[in-house]
Design a protein around this motif. Structure first.
Motif, PDB file in Angstrom:
ATOM      1  N   ALA A 221       0.822  -1.201   0.000  1.00  0.00           N
ATOM      2  CA  ALA A 221       0.000   0.000   0.000  1.00  0.00           C
ATOM      3  C   ALA A 221       0.865   1.263   0.000  1.00  0.00           C
ATOM      4  O   ALA A 221       0.461   2.305  -0.515  1.00  0.00           O
ATOM      5  CB  ALA A 221      -0.918  -0.013   1.213  1.00  0.00           C
ATOM      6  N   ARG A 222       2.047   1.155   0.604  1.00  0.00           N
ATOM      7  CA  ARG A 222       2.912   2.339   0.664  1.00  0.00           C
ATOM      8  C   ARG A 222       3.766   2.506  -0.593  1.00  0.00           C
ATOM      9  O   ARG A 222       3.939   3.595  -1.101  1.00  0.00           O
ATOM     10  CB  ARG A 222       3.842   2.217   1.884  1.00  0.00           C
ATOM     11  N   GLU A 223       4.303   1.398  -1.129  1.00  0.00           N
ATOM     12  CA  GLU A 223       5.330   1.531  -2.154  1.00  0.00           C
ATOM     13  C   GLU A 223       4.959   0.882  -3.487  1.00  0.00           C
ATOM     14  O   GLU A 223       5.695   1.033  -4.467  1.00  0.00           O
ATOM     15  CB  GLU A 223       6.636   0.888  -1.636  1.00  0.00           C
ATOM     16  N   GLY A 224       3.914   0.152  -3.557  1.00  0.00           N
ATOM     17  CA  GLY A 224       3.625  -0.607  -4.767  1.00  0.00           C
ATOM     18  C   GLY A 224       2.948   0.207  -5.840  1.00  0.00           C
ATOM     19  O   GLY A 224       2.490   1.329  -5.622  1.00  0.00           O
ATOM     20  N   PRO A 225       2.858  -0.364  -7.048  1.00  0.00           N
ATOM     21  CA  PRO A 225       2.132   0.284  -8.153  1.00  0.00           C
ATOM     22  C   PRO A 225       0.644   0.366  -7.810  1.00  0.00           C
ATOM     23  O   PRO A 225       0.165  -0.270  -6.871  1.00  0.00           O
ATOM     24  CB  PRO A 225       2.408  -0.640  -9.333  1.00  0.00           C
ATOM     25  N   PRO A 226      -0.117   1.129  -8.597  1.00  0.00           N
ATOM     26  CA  PRO A 226      -1.541   1.333  -8.272  1.00  0.00           C
ATOM     27  C   PRO A 226      -2.335   0.044  -8.148  1.00  0.00           C
ATOM     28  O   PRO A 226      -3.175  -0.113  -7.242  1.00  0.00           O
ATOM     29  CB  PRO A 226      -2.031   2.192  -9.429  1.00  0.00           C
ATOM     30  N   ALA A 232      -3.923  -4.424  -2.025  1.00  0.00           N
ATOM     31  CA  ALA A 232      -3.633  -4.333  -0.598  1.00  0.00           C
ATOM     32  C   ALA A 232      -4.789  -3.709   0.154  1.00  0.00           C
ATOM     33  O   ALA A 232      -5.141  -4.117   1.277  1.00  0.00           O
ATOM     34  CB  ALA A 232      -2.344  -3.529  -0.388  1.00  0.00           C
ATOM     35  N   ALA A 233      -5.410  -2.675  -0.463  1.00  0.00           N
ATOM     36  CA  ALA A 233      -6.563  -2.034   0.182  1.00  0.00           C
ATOM     37  C   ALA A 233      -7.710  -3.022   0.337  1.00  0.00           C
ATOM     38  O   ALA A 233      -8.408  -3.062   1.365  1.00  0.00           O
ATOM     39  CB  ALA A 233      -6.988  -0.818  -0.640  1.00  0.00           C
ATOM     40  N   GLU A 234      -7.938  -3.846  -0.701  1.00  0.00           N
ATOM     41  CA  GLU A 234      -9.009  -4.864  -0.608  1.00  0.00           C
ATOM     42  C   GLU A 234      -8.706  -5.864   0.514  1.00  0.00           C
ATOM     43  O   GLU A 234      -9.599  -6.293   1.245  1.00  0.00           O
ATOM     44  CB  GLU A 234      -9.139  -5.577  -1.950  1.00  0.00           C
ATOM     45  N   TRP A 235      -7.435  -6.244   0.623  1.00  0.00           N
ATOM     46  CA  TRP A 235      -7.076  -7.220   1.692  1.00  0.00           C
ATOM     47  C   TRP A 235      -7.339  -6.622   3.062  1.00  0.00           C
ATOM     48  O   TRP A 235      -7.891  -7.275   3.946  1.00  0.00           O
ATOM     49  CB  TRP A 235      -5.590  -7.603   1.538  1.00  0.00           C
ATOM     50  N   HIS A 236      -6.925  -5.350   3.253  1.00  0.00           N
ATOM     51  CA  HIS A 236      -7.164  -4.689   4.535  1.00  0.00           C
ATOM     52  C   HIS A 236      -8.660  -4.574   4.825  1.00  0.00           C
ATOM     53  O   HIS A 236      -9.093  -4.766   5.978  1.00  0.00           O
ATOM     54  CB  HIS A 236      -6.515  -3.302   4.531  1.00  0.00           C
ATOM     55  N   ALA A 237      -9.442  -4.293   3.777  1.00  0.00           N
ATOM     56  CA  ALA A 237     -10.892  -4.173   3.973  1.00  0.00           C
ATOM     57  C   ALA A 237     -11.489  -5.516   4.387  1.00  0.00           C
ATOM     58  O   ALA A 237     -12.345  -5.606   5.279  1.00  0.00           O
ATOM     59  CB  ALA A 237     -11.544  -3.648   2.696  1.00  0.00           C
ATOM     60  N   LEU A 238     -11.025  -6.588   3.727  1.00  0.00           N
ATOM     61  CA  LEU A 238     -11.537  -7.925   4.061  1.00  0.00           C
ATOM     62  C   LEU A 238     -11.124  -8.332   5.484  1.00  0.00           C
ATOM     63  O   LEU A 238     -11.934  -8.879   6.236  1.00  0.00           O
ATOM     64  CB  LEU A 238     -11.018  -8.942   3.041  1.00  0.00           C
TER      65      LEU A 238
END
Length: 256
Positions: A221-226, A232-238
């Motif tokens: 989420a900090r350093e990866g491509p869009p 990563a955002a979906e994983w955190h949401a799940l």
């Protein structure tokens, strides 16, 4: 001495005297033997009386109507009667009607039959029932019955011991049954316990995997491509929706 003990003096005195003397010797010997037999009979009677008095078993001598002619101390003790008070009373006084063994004993008394080792119940003067073992023998002269002899023992201690042995056998049987049931329960419990232990080990591995995935998602989420940041955002949401940390902690508590 009487006239029969005298010998007339005369010319045949020398011939008569030896015969008379021999007869007197025979009479003296017979008298001595009778005296010895009387002494032996008296000694035997005393011995038998002492034996009857010292018996631990109760002894009753009954007449033809079942009344007590003689009772030893053990009989008085078992029946709970004072010394010397049993004589003249009918034996039916101590036989409760309908109790175990009593009808058989009553029929034997009436019929003059012999009974060996029968179990019955007598009732004492204080109302307490006592189990006894009874042997009954008829008294008869020239085929004519004129009474009976009853010998009986108090079986209270024996019955108590039998109950204790029976209780011990019951407890032993219950113990064996409990051990068998415990063994049958322990087998599946052991199986469940082993699997729960294995599940706890798996859960520890899953926690490590979850922690690694969380670290990877945070870095993406900090350093990866869009695209990777979106994943990563979906994983955190799940993880937030499922409350993954709570699931892992609560599941570990449930397993423990």
């Amino acid at each position: 001495a009487g006239a029969a003990d005298c010998v007339t003096a005369g010319p045949d005195f020398a011939d008569v005297l030896p015969a008379v003397a021999l007869e007197q010797i025979r009479a003296w010997r017979a008298t001595r033997e009778r005296d010895r037999l009387r002494r032996d009979a008296r000694a035997l009677r005393v011995t038998l009386e002492n034996l009857v008095e010292a018996m631990e078993s109760g002894l009753l001598v009954l007449d033809a109507e079942g009344r007590v002619l003689h009772a030893n101390p053990a009989a008085e003790r078992i029946l709970g009667e004072p010394d010397g008070t049993l004589r003249g009373h009918p034996i039916a006084r101590w036989l409760p009607e309908g109790a175990a063994g009593v009808p058989q004993l009553a029929r034997a008394l009436v019929a003059g039959a012999r009974v060996r080792g029968a179990e019955a119940v007598v009732v004492r003067s204080d109302g307490r029932y006592v189990p006894v073992g009874v042997s009954l023998a008829p008294l008869a002269t020239a085929g004519r019955r004129h009474g009976a002899v009853a010998i009986f023992q108090d079986l209270s201690e024996l019955k108590q011991l039998q109950r204790q042995v029976l209780q011990s056998e019951k407890m032993a049987s219950i113990g064996q049954l409990a051990a068998g049931v415990a063994h049958e329960i322990n087998n599946p419990l052991g199986f469940v316990h082993a699997n729960l232990f294995q599940m706890e080990e798996y859960l520890k591995d899953l926690r490590r995997l979850h922690e690694g995935a969380a670290a990877l998602a945070a870095q993406a989420a900090r350093e990866g491509p869009p695209a990777l940041q979106a994943a990563a955002a979906e994983w955190h949401a799940l993880a937030a929706e499922l409350d993954a940390d709570f699931l892992l902690d609560d599941c570990a508590k449930a397993i423990r």
